[in-house]
Write an enzyme that holds these catalytic residues in place. Structure first.
Site, PDB file in Angstrom:
ATOM      1  CG  ASP A  96       5.600   9.675  -0.713  1.00 56.16           C
ATOM      2  OD1 ASP A  96       5.193   8.536  -0.724  1.00 56.16           O
ATOM      3  OD2 ASP A  96       5.927  10.119  -1.614  1.00 56.16           O
ATOM      4  CG  ASP A 131       3.303   5.385  -3.505  1.00 58.34           C
ATOM      5  OD1 ASP A 131       3.748   6.317  -2.422  1.00 58.34           O
ATOM      6  OD2 ASP A 131       3.167   5.861  -4.480  1.00 58.34           O
TER       7      ASP A 131
END
Length: 511
Positions: free
Chosen positions: A335, A109
């Site tokens: 992201d 992440d």
């Protein structure tokens, strides 16, 4: 953090058949280095659920509706999972923590900073995973190198400043945290310090089993122990042991290992876009030809880029460039923890309209519930336009049809494709998730505050710099310069499930 809403599976392929009929540069192989762990095929998911997962993930951030010297080498992590929401819908890696070490599966992440794993006991944490991986729980009491971080610790003070820590009592109380997401799901627990184990590629073309331990102060590894989960985090379909944040703050593993002199202040990934997934993830700089760079927006909590314009089929979209200016309420974020892509509300309609207008005449357009879809018997590369995102410095990111379309169903020679980019309802924030990031090298050069990328076949080798100035080849095989045996992939792979999606769109309407 988590991937988005899922694409609902339809019971009968015959129904989809009626609905449907009614209506890409790889490098030459180089020496083996990093083993590709094949992603586990899994049952399909619905686009509404995918959107809800992404919305939940970003809810706490309001996104939807210094380097040390003497770097020793490049740290390498295996990559598993895929961007395909019908299979996995996220990329994850494995980390070893504690003494004796235990292995944990954690989602990759780049939209958050903290590494956290579920600990024992854990309220609401799943005990099994639909990914057919063995879930583990971290128990600080069984690790001889583990100790809780008090609120008086400087590292806790740093986390307090970025809202990633909670201290409610005295300075001697444990440094805790609570993360809450938009759908009410969340996780909470305490910070602990412990040892992390990893593979390091040295400048002398040797690999080593390395570790970083806590000595004192800020320069240490943090494992975040999550002892409570709620909402989407409690679900078992794609459950992993935690989240591996690759953000810029001081408590990120990237920052900590760099401060310890273990790795450079740069990391790179190449996420394989096939259904089998996998890829490459290193704390180091990939230096393949073709990489272009644009500045990172400074002083931002995420990896923000200065998007300036969008071009579809050679035509610049009529979008005011001020819409992309980075502020507290708008901007463009890269992201890897988001499965789909989300366009600022004001840019979504021009984008979809331009795609629809540019498709081949043989393509049939369908729309339902705000989702633009198409039926074609031809390849997407020949039927759909290429999109270019232009960033500061005139740098372009090529977005092929596979990076903005999702295949929903197929029957005979007809394939149903739908635009996978979603409207960020009521928000002027654009998020580039795995759908866009796959099949590209991305370099996060934090030392020079820039990001680079290029299209790439992520099943082939890449060239990575080390502290000595030499390069080490890294690809889909375990590092073998020491003659080490490859690490076996995790077991229990299940066959891919044939998924046809129609109910997520309800009744189709022509356009």
């Amino acid at each position: 953090m988590r991937r988005p809403p899922e694409f609902a599976a339809v019971a009968a392929v015959a129904v989809v058949a009626a609905l449907v009929l009614a209506a890409g540069a790889g490098a030459a192989p180089l020496p083996a280095a990093l083993r590709l762990e094949r992603a586990l095929p899994h049952k399909g998911v619905a686009v509404e659920h995918l959107r809800e997962r992404d919305r939940a993930r970003h809810g706490r951030r309001g996104l939807l509706g210094g380097g040390g010297g003497g770097v020793a080498g490049v740290v390498d992590f295996p990559v598993e999972g895929s961007a395909n929401p019908f299979m996995v819908g996220l990329y994850f890696t494995r980390v070893k923590l504690g003494s004796p070490p235990k292995e944990y599966f954690v989602q990759i992440d780049t939209g958050s900073d903290i590494l956290w794993v579920a600990c024992s006991p854990c309220t609401g944490c799943p005990s099994s995973s639909g990914l057919n991986i063995q879930l583990e729980f971290f128990n600080p009491d069984t690790s001889s190198t583990s100790s809780k971080i008090p609120c008086s610790d400087d590292r806790c003070t740093a986390a307090l400043q970025t809202s990633e820590a909670v201290c409610q009592t005295s300075d001697n109380s444990p440094c805790g945290y609570t993360f809450t997401y938009g759908d009410g799901s969340g996780t909470s627990g305490y910070y602990v310090s412990d040892t992390m184990y990893f593979d390091t590629v040295m400048g002398n073309e040797q690999t080593a089993n390395s570790s970083a331990s806590i000595v004192f102060g800020y320069s240490s590894l943090e494992a975040l122990c999550s002892n409570s989960q709620s909402g989407d985090l409690t679900k078992t379909d794609r459950a992993v042991d935690g989240i591996f944040g690759f953000g810029q703050h001081q408590l990120s593993v990237v920052s900590q290992l760099n401060s310890l002199g273990v790795s450079p202040k740069v990391f790179s990934h190449c996420l394989k876009g096939s259904d089998n997934g996998g890829g490459i993830l290193v704390l180091g700089e990939i230096v393949e030809p073709g990489l272009v760079y644009t500045p990172l927006v400074p002083s931002q909590p995420h990896y923000n880029l200065n998007l300036e314009s969008i071009v579809v089929n050679g035509q610049k979209l009529p979008i005011d460039s001020s819409l992309f200016t980075t502020s507290n309420t708008q901007g463009t974020i890269v992201d890897s923890g988001t499965t789909l892509a989300y366009l600022a509300d004001g840019a979504y309609d021009p984008f979809v309209n331009a795609i629809t207008a540019a498709v081949s005449p043989s393509v049939r357009s369908l729309v339902s519930k705000g989702n633009q879809c198409f039926v074609t018997s031809s390849s997407v590369d020949s039927s759909f336009p290429t999109v270019s995102l232009y960033f500061m410095g005139g740098v372009a990111m090529t977005v092929k049809p596979e990076n903005y379309l999702l295949q929903q169903a197929s029957i005979d020679n007809n394939v149903l494709w739908c635009i996978g980019w979603q409207r960020n309802q009521g928000q002027q924030i654009t998020i580039l998730g795995d759908l866009v990031l796959k099949d590209k090298i991305f370099v996060y050069d934090l030392a020079n505050m820039r990001m680079g990328w290029t299209d790439y076949d992520c099943s082939t080798s890449v060239n990575v710099t080390t502290s000595s100035g030499k390069n080490q080849y890294v690809n889909t095989g375990q590092f073998d310069v020491n003659g080490a045996s490859p690490r076996p992939p995790y077991s229990g792979l299940v066959p891919a499930v044939a998924v046809a999606v129609a109910l997520i769109f309800g009744g189709f309407s022509r356009r």
